[in-house]
Enzyme design. Structure first.
Site: not given
Length: 271
Positions: A82, A187, A222, A109, A191
């Protein structure tokens, strides 16, 4: 793109149980790199806008990826960790060194992806459920997408300097843009922080022969791409393709090769 050998190196690839991470682990292994496939199985809630296959991929074990690499004659280990735990980066490097050798390639990633918005509607433009920005979700997002990459980069830098290394590669995956990432605001912000850390690493670690770059993939299938996503890409003026994870992995594999020694400090946008 023809294979560019990168034999004799050891990579840590985070989020390597599916998608771009799994494809990158395989691509590096095919070039002679020993790979520690790190991952965290995530049980996402059922979402009518997200295919069930994507939920299965996110809950998969990275051991399958490592087994496929070993079956093909490569060297790989898998470790579930984690990345929101600040102790995880050192543990990953310890395991990699014990089982594979000194790490000189880092692929950041993994993502703690959260679908959040300042003005959430029941679903976003692609039919996926939305949530408001909360402290809990923010902490998770930034721990995985900003803190963990920073600590992993720091671990690579410290260990490289301690052993007198003069070669290394860092590649991160990013998304969003100058105007943020509407409907995935935390998010995108996390990033952006990872991008800043990586650009700083390109400058600060150049004397160790370490390059550092970010890859901004196109929409990549994906497992989450639906007909609504395909229609959005087809009607977009900025998206050109829906990529396969293996196509993105080829670019990452090039960036960690000797042929890319002069490529550093870049956000490389794939279209």
């Amino acid at each position: 793109m023809p294979h560019t050998r990168t034999s004799g190196h050891v990579a840590v690839v985070t989020g390597a149980n599916h998608g771009i991470g799994a494809a990158t682990a395989g691509a590096l292994a095919a070039r002679g790199v020993a790979v520690l496939c790190t991952y965290l199985r995530v049980e996402d809630p059922v979402d009518p806008g997200t295919p069930e296959a994507y939920r299965r991929h996110r809950a998969a074990s990275g051991e399958r990826v490592a087994e496929e690499i070993r079956a093909a004659g490569g060297r790989a280990e898998a470790l579930e960790a984690d990345l929101s735990d600040p102790a995880a980066p050192a543990e990953l490097f310890d395991v990699a060194e014990q089982k594979l050798g000194p790490v000189d390639i880092l692929i950041n990633n993994a993502t703690g992806w959260v679908q959040d918005s300042f003005a959430p509607r029941p679903t976003d433009r692609l039919g996926r459920s939305q949530n408001p920005v909360t402290a809990e979700a923010w902490n998770r997002q930034f721990a995985v997408d900003a803190m963990a990459p920073a600590l992993l980069i720091s671990e690579l830098a410290r260990r490289s300097r301690d052993r007198g290394a003069r070669w290394g590669r860092i590649v991160g995956l990013t998304s969003g843009g100058d105007l943020g990432f509407p409907e995935e605001v935390s998010y995108g912000a996390a990033k952006a922080a990872q991008t800043n850390y990586t650009m700083s690493a390109a400058l600060e670690l150049a004397d160790l022969g370490i390059t550092a770059n970010m890859v901004y993939p196109p929409v990549t299938d994906t497992g989450w791409v639906t007909d609504a996503v395909r229609e959005a890409v087809a009607s977009s003026g900025t998206h050109f393709h829906i990529a396969d994870p293996a196509e993105v992995a080829e670019t990452i594999a090039f960036l960690v090769s000797d042929a890319a020694a002069l490529v550093t400090g870049n956000v490389i946008t794939l279209r």
